[in-house]
Design an enzyme around this catalytic site. Sequence first.
Site, short mmCIF file in Angstrom:
data_model
loop_
_atom_site.label_atom_id
_atom_site.label_comp_id
_atom_site.label_asym_id
_atom_site.label_seq_id
_atom_site.Cartn_x
_atom_site.Cartn_y
_atom_site.Cartn_z
N GLU A 184 -13.28 -41.57 -21.71
CA GLU A 184 -14.08 -41.50 -20.50
C GLU A 184 -15.21 -42.53 -20.39
OE1 GLU A 184 -13.40 -39.44 -17.90
OE2 GLU A 184 -11.59 -38.99 -19.05
N SER A 213 -16.60 27.12 -26.04
CA SER A 213 -17.40 27.83 -27.04
C SER A 213 -18.25 26.92 -27.92
CB SER A 213 -16.50 28.69 -27.91
OG SER A 213 -15.99 29.77 -27.16
#
Length: 736
Positions: free
Chosen positions: A121, A391
């Site tokens: 690049e 319970s």
Amino acid sequence: MADHSAEHSTNSTSASSAKGTTRSGGARRLKKAEGEKSWVKPTIWGTLAAVIAAPLVAFMVAYIVVDVPRPGELVSKQVSQIFASDGTTELARVVPAEGNRVEVPLETVPEVTRNAVLAAEDREFYENNGFSFTGFARAAIGQITGNTSAGGGSTITQQYVKNMLVGNDYSYIRKAKELVYSVKMANEWDKDTVLESYLNTIYFGRNAYGIDAAARAYFGIGASELNAAQSAVLAASIQRPSQLDPWTNRAEAEDRWNYVLDGMVSIGALTEEERAAQVYPEVQDPALYSAYTEATGPNGLIKNQVIAELGTLGITEEDLQTLGLRITTTIDTKVQNATVDAVDAQMPQQQENVRVAAVTVDPNTGAVRGYYGGADAAGYDYANAGIPTGSTFKIFAVAAALQQGIPTSAYYSSEPFQLSNGEYVESVNGASCGTCSMKEALMKSYNPTFLRVQEDLENGTQDTADMAHALGIARSIPGEAQTLTEGGAQPYEGIVLGQYNSRPIDMAHAVATLANDGVWHETYFVERVQTASGETLYEHQPSEGERRVSVNVAANTIDAMMPIAAWSGGNTLAGGRVSASKTGTVQLGDTGMNRDAWMVGATPQLATAVWAGTSDNTALLNSWGGSMYGAGLPATLWKSILDASLEGQEFQTFTPAEPLGYESSNYQYTPSWSPWSGSGRGNSWGTSGNTATEQNAPAEVVPEVPAAPAVEVPVVPAAPEPEYIEILPGVTVPIG
């Protein structure tokens, strides 16, 4: 010839004279014309100078006016990661749109990778001032010759500026801005900072932004592990990410790869021999890598809990999407794996609509060590859902009774109990001990006993609710602004039998408080939050917790729960490890079938709550089609989770329960009582206040309980099934 010349001369003079006549004098016009020539020439040069100078002046003005952000001020969306307590096991990720990015420091990116990107690049990156005339010329020639591998004319600095500051629209104004910002950035930022920023933001294809995400997308490794050949593949993709994926366009991708490697030789990053040795690497199938898969299975529900908790800590959604957070949770991989493995081992044998939830909490800290709310990462979270508890809720009546000086050795009738609406409640299949201790009644889960215990509390049902809240049951849950109440008023009698909704995580929390000698710690998931740069935004600070009940109240409640694992289907922990637990089951309307089943319990190290129910609120059936109870699948999962989680750890014991002590002036003995009287106890205990005495109080003197006088037991009204009954219209009785 002479005549022709003269004629030509005469004609020319005549024409000139004629022209001059019409223009008010030839000589005068000629002089003026000469004058015109004298100032036209400088005007042309001036115009050219102005044409050249204007952009330069504009550039200089813009350069002065433009304010380039300082390094660190430009933030981009990136992945935040959620880890287990070991800080390395990834549980989930938070991936924002266009944010599959994990920023890494430049020093962790191999030099060969950096050079590959420069070769692809911007080969003059370290020499140019943000703009490259040779790069521009090379790109122009490439366009003319059709050589697409020549690359574009933008430098790395320009590409970064375009992506982060000026955008990607096609216009001269945008390009001019790009040039100004690039030149100024090149002068104000050091080159390594620009390169690091670029490598962490550029798009590489496959939904991967930044070099680390790209390395994982193409090769399944981190950026720090890239070699020369792999680096060249990634660098080659930058030019046209979508078109140069080797998986779909190997030929063009390899051409560009060769261009990058040749460039690496030209800039001295590779020798000719190293270049010749490079072999094009294989890339992974894109289908095997999903950038936006944030979590799988139960980890998705953990992620939701973590994100919700971050909001309470002041860490915003923007922080989550831009700071690359590393979030270390409380989840213990051993406990979590034990939980998932236990569920995976049991669920294939269950009915298709059965669902389970399991939460494990550290009693000593409140840290959530294991969390299973379901198998679907994006599905319903049963661990965070309000569900009737059956319970299991009786343990809160026990603690409330102990708080008010009623010992677990107090005798109560287990015969059917008449509710305020005139209905009677009995235990499963009419089971009864006649008259027995609260401790025995808890083990055998006699419903009438605990309705009588609750009736003896100073504030009845409200005391059961208050104790549950004190120990860890949330006061509000998703979908319910207030829990354990009737619109803010006192709860119904059925609260002690688990009529009201609570969450599995809250049940684990409450049992953890009891296991921790009555000291409450807030449950939490987030241990530490750090940014990608290493800054610590939050770290959980250990605390001493809050005492919610006395040591002896907690110890006596735990003591009453200790025989239950063995009683409930032989679920004693491996090696006889000490535990305290309680089962619970909830009826499905008046069908005679069950809809919810629970097992909650703890060791000194861990507290675990397990729930089983159905996805469609139909009958909860076991693997062979019968009704499921808490002693079934929930207890099996509970035992498996704790056995595997605690394997190899020391065998610890709970604080021993001491008898409750009483001042002699407050001790009373009332021999006359009836299982049908307003007071359900066989004894009336006068106590000094509402709190249990300290551990070192005098030993309790328990008088002999006289035989109950003969009473005629009223006839219990018929019910659809003898073991079930409705407490109030529309309110079913939990059993088990």
